[in-house]
Write a protein that holds these residues in place. Structure first.
Motif, PDB file in Angstrom:
ATOM      1  N   THR A  72       0.827  -1.210   0.000  1.00  0.00           N
ATOM      2  CA  THR A  72       0.000   0.000   0.000  1.00  0.00           C
ATOM      3  C   THR A  72       0.859   1.256   0.000  1.00  0.00           C
ATOM      4  OG1 THR A  72      -1.765  -1.169   1.176  1.00  0.00           O
ATOM      5  CG2 THR A  72      -1.809   1.246   1.227  1.00  0.00           C
ATOM      6  N   ARG A  73       1.909   1.244   0.865  1.00  0.00           N
ATOM      7  CA  ARG A  73       2.761   2.431   0.948  1.00  0.00           C
ATOM      8  C   ARG A  73       3.619   2.610  -0.313  1.00  0.00           C
ATOM      9  NH1 ARG A  73       3.521   0.670   6.374  1.00  0.00           N
ATOM     10  NH2 ARG A  73       5.553  -0.228   5.802  1.00  0.00           N
ATOM     11  N   SER A  74       3.833   1.547  -1.083  1.00  0.00           N
ATOM     12  CA  SER A  74       4.682   1.629  -2.270  1.00  0.00           C
ATOM     13  C   SER A  74       3.964   2.209  -3.484  1.00  0.00           C
ATOM     14  CB  SER A  74       5.231   0.239  -2.633  1.00  0.00           C
ATOM     15  OG  SER A  74       6.033  -0.271  -1.585  1.00  0.00           O
ATOM     16  N   MET A  75       2.638   2.298  -3.418  1.00  0.00           N
ATOM     17  CA  MET A  75       1.910   2.807  -4.583  1.00  0.00           C
ATOM     18  C   MET A  75       2.085   4.316  -4.722  1.00  0.00           C
ATOM     19  SD  MET A  75      -1.604   0.589  -4.842  1.00  0.00           S
ATOM     20  CE  MET A  75      -2.212   0.972  -3.201  1.00  0.00           C
ATOM     21  N   THR A  76       2.140   4.780  -5.979  1.00  0.00           N
ATOM     22  CA  THR A  76       2.256   6.209  -6.295  1.00  0.00           C
ATOM     23  C   THR A  76       1.133   6.587  -7.248  1.00  0.00           C
ATOM     24  OG1 THR A  76       3.654   5.901  -8.232  1.00  0.00           O
ATOM     25  CG2 THR A  76       4.771   5.998  -6.091  1.00  0.00           C
TER      26      THR A  76
END
Length: 447
Positions: A72-76
């Protein structure tokens, strides 16, 4: 016509060259700028490769909850990740083997699939996905599952920063190709410009001009043909000059002999008409000799104040001169005095008076001789400039010679690189305008 093309061949070819190069380079730039191109795909893969490898390694080494949080945190805004049991590439388009091979080299021992989407894969972004990357996890709690990645095009500012390096050589190649093309175009059209100038000089009577036979074969052939024509015309003119000179010289002896015999006639009624006829014949031979000698090839051209020359000439003939400033020009003084003197003599003969003016107009010395005589019919203005043609058909001394005065003047002016124009004046009379170059002496035109 709404689009005005350049008047010269050089200008038209230059316009065609510039338009062609610009079209080709703009087409190349447009293709390069298109979203979804192979270039954009390569940029995105290089941009996200490190993050994708690190994300796969992390997911395979952590538990489910931690893996979900990391995904989730890796999505841009331009990359979407999800872990699913099936690859998203299953219902997508053809596989992109080159990009897949590049990712396999970074992630060995993993199943990699890379395809183009056939429809939008996410509703929260406006543009369609650029790539779909599916990587099968090879170990850990999610062994066998798939990490799916939707890769979207970068924003314009970001992608153009990447593409700008490609436009620099594109613009440089355009500039170099344009410079080389214009240089060779100038080299090709310059001989045509010289040919036009030489033809103009030939039309004015200068048959000494020759062209350098260089350049493409067609240009060399044209220059050689022009040079041959000039040589033939010059030879013809020389033959005619020699023939007329011979005739003039040969006539002088019998005329002189006849004059001596006539002087011995006692009766005035017989002697005087014969003397007038012989005097007319003398004028004819003198005109022929003056025409054949032209402007005098032995006379040197020098910078001369034409106002002083005309002032002396007009004072001797008793005509008015209008000249407000000195006008310098490289001329053969004796020849110019003869040319203008012929015009003044004609004006005095046909009108009884003359007016001479001198001006400087657009870098040229302009001499005008005008009168209020009968003028010349409009349809004969061009004809009277030819040798042995007069404004009227008489050959008597009272109305002129044999029609060589204007021809001599025209020949002298043409030898100086000038022009001669005849026009009838409003209200009656004739005006003759001579235009002579007022610049420095040109070696190619030296007498």
């Amino acid at each position: 016509m709404w689009l005005r093309l350049p008047d010269s061949i050089h200008g038209r070819f230059a316009l065609l060259l510039i338009a062609s190069l610009l079209f080709c380079n703009l087409a190349a730039a447009w293709l390069l700028a298109q979203e979804g191109s192979a270039f954009d795909q390569a940029i995105r893969v290089q941009h996200d490769m490190g993050r994708l490898v690190a994300l796969i390694d992390t997911i395979e080494e952590t538990d489910r909850e931690t893996g979900e949080a990391i995904v989730t945190r890796s999505m841009t805004g331009y990359t979407r990740f999800s872990i699913e049991s099936e690859p998203l590439t299953r219902n997508a388009g053809d596989e992109l083997g080159d990009i897949a091979d590049e990712i396999r080299r970074a992630l060995p021992n993993h199943v990699i699939r890379v395809t183009r989407p056939v429809a939008r894969q996410s509703a929260d972004l406006r543009s369609p996905a650029l790539l779909i990357i599916s990587v099968q996890l090879a170990k850990g709690v999610r062994d066998g599952e798939w990490l799916n990645s939707l890769v979207y095009p970068l924003g314009l500012s970001a992608v153009w920063r990447q593409k700008s390096t490609f436009f620099i050589p594109l613009i440089a190649s355009l500039s170099v190709a344009l410079a080389i093309g214009l240089f060779f175009l100038h080299q090709m059209t310059q001989p045509l410009k010289k040919l036009a100038g030489a033809s103009l000089a030939a039309g004015r009577g200068d048959h000494s001009v020759r062209l350098t036979e260089t350049g493409p074969r067609e240009i060399r052939d044209a220059a050689a043909s022009f040079n041959t024509m000039q040589s033939q015309i010059a030879a013809f003119e020389e033959d005619r000059r020699r023939m007329l000179a011979s005739v003039g010289h040969d006539l002088r002896t019998p005329i002189t002999s006849l004059r001596l015999r006539v002087e011995g006639v006692d009766e005035d009624a017989l002697r005087l008409p014969m003397i007038r006829i012989l005097e007319d014949m003398t004028v004819m031979t003198d005109d022929i000799l003056r025409y054949t000698t032209g402007s005098g090839p032995e006379e040197e051209r020098r910078e001369t104040d034409l106002r002083e020359v005309l002032a002396d000439l007009c004072a001797g003939a008793g005509v008015h001169l209008a000249a407000h400033e000195p006008v310098l020009a490289p001329v053969q003084v004796v020849a110019i005095r003869r040319a203008v003197g012929n015009l003044i003599d004609n004006a005095l003969r046909y009108a009884g008076s003359a007016r001479v003016s001198l001006d400087r107009i657009r870098g040229a010395a302009v001499i005008t001789v005008s009168d209020r005589g009968p003028g010349i019919p409009e349809n004969r203005l061009a004809d009277v400039l030819q040798p042995f043609v007069r404004g009227e058909e008489s050959r008597s001394r009272e109305t002129g010679g044999i029609g060589l005065g204007l021809a001599i003047t025209r020949k002298i002016v043409a030898a100086h690189g000038g022009t001669m124009v005849l026009r009838n004046r409003a209200g009656g009379g004739l005006e003759v305008e001579l235009q002579l170059p007022s610049g420095p002496v040109q070696p190619g035109l030296a007498g």
